[in-house]
Design a protein around this motif. Structure first.
Motif, short mmCIF file in Angstrom:
data_model
loop_
_atom_site.label_atom_id
_atom_site.label_comp_id
_atom_site.label_asym_id
_atom_site.label_seq_id
_atom_site.Cartn_x
_atom_site.Cartn_y
_atom_site.Cartn_z
N TYR A 48 -15.66 84.59 23.25
CA TYR A 48 -16.37 83.73 22.54
C TYR A 48 -17.37 82.99 23.59
O TYR A 48 -18.54 82.57 23.58
CB TYR A 48 -15.87 82.61 21.81
N MET A 85 -13.29 86.87 18.81
CA MET A 85 -13.22 85.45 19.29
C MET A 85 -12.70 85.42 20.53
O MET A 85 -12.86 84.12 21.39
CB MET A 85 -12.11 84.58 18.17
N GLU A 131 -11.88 90.64 14.17
CA GLU A 131 -12.77 89.39 14.46
C GLU A 131 -11.62 88.48 15.38
O GLU A 131 -12.27 87.59 16.26
CB GLU A 131 -12.58 88.88 13.24
N ASN A 132 -10.35 88.71 15.41
CA ASN A 132 -9.64 87.77 16.44
C ASN A 132 -9.98 88.39 17.98
O ASN A 132 -10.16 87.30 18.75
CB ASN A 132 -8.01 88.11 16.33
#
Length: 236
Positions: free
Chosen positions: A103, A100, A96-97
């Motif tokens: 993004y 990000m 998930e990092n």
């Protein structure tokens, strides 16, 4: 010239953090900023990233001034920062990092390809892809912060104190990775307390003292400069 910092002034209230900092970076270089704590190194990076607005000066990137742009637009333009102290999202997984980091992008196949590249470069992150980032070691968090920054496909990578708090063996590994990232086409601006390591991999370097550039030159020359050796390399 890829990036030109010109007459940058930054104040925190009454405190002047930068007083007319100027330097240039060419495509493909590793440029190091060295200096004592409080010299203005991190402030310089944060100003380039758009996190701090200067009171004066310009940040020219490919002929465009970035000074008025918000941080996400600077990332979109091709400049990404690995912040001091890693700043990973501790309650999110490694995967998930990394998501990000992408993004500002919506090219799904490109993101997937870059994720593969990050995992190839940092195999430990792939092993821990579903682990919470807060449970990683300091070295793994540094790798994650670097991987996350690379997910935006930067042309310029700003690295703020990548060796901070790491064991000597890990420092060596992180610096090898920085060299590898650079040789695969990313220009690097490196702020580093470990001046010896920084100068050993940089092409050129600038020495900051109390918000001003006081010395600049080829890293190979500065590493042998008597003043630099005494002040920053801990040598008599």
């Amino acid at each position: 010239m890829l990036l030109e910092i010109k007459d940058l002034h930054v104040s925190y209230g009454a405190i002047r953090a930068l007083e007319g900092v100027s330097f240039t970076i060419d495509t493909g270089e590793i440029v190091a900023l060295i200096g004592a704590n409080g010299a203005g190194k991190s402030t310089t990076l944060r100003t380039i990233s758009g996190l701090i607005k200067p009171t004066q000066g310009s940040i020219m990137y490919k002929g465009n001034d970035l000074v008025k742009l918000p941080p996400h637009k600077i990332v979109e333009a091709g400049i990404s920062q690995v912040p001091e102290g890693r700043r990973v999202f501790t309650r999110m997984t490694v995967y998930e990092n990394l998501e990000m980091g992408a993004y500002t992008r919506n090219d799904k196949s490109g993101i997937k390809e870059d994720l593969g590249k990050v995992f190839k470069r940092f195999p430990r992150l792939e092993e821990r892809r579903n682990q919470l980032a807060g449970t990683l070691s300091g070295g793994e968090q540094q790798m994650l912060a670097m991987g996350r920054a690379l997910m935006s496909r930067p042309e310029v990578l700003l690295l703020d104190e990548p060796s901070m708090g790491l064991a000597p063996m890990l420092v060596k590994e992180i610096f090898e990775i920085i060299k590898e990232i650079n040789s695969s086409g990313t220009t690097v601006l490196l702020v580093e307390q470990n001046a010896h390591m920084a100068l050993s991999i940089a092409n050129r370097a600038y020495v900051l003292e109390t918000g001003r550039v006081v010395l600049s030159g080829l890293a190979s020359e500065l590493i042998n400069d008597e003043k630099v050796r005494k002040a920053y390399l801990g040598e008599e």
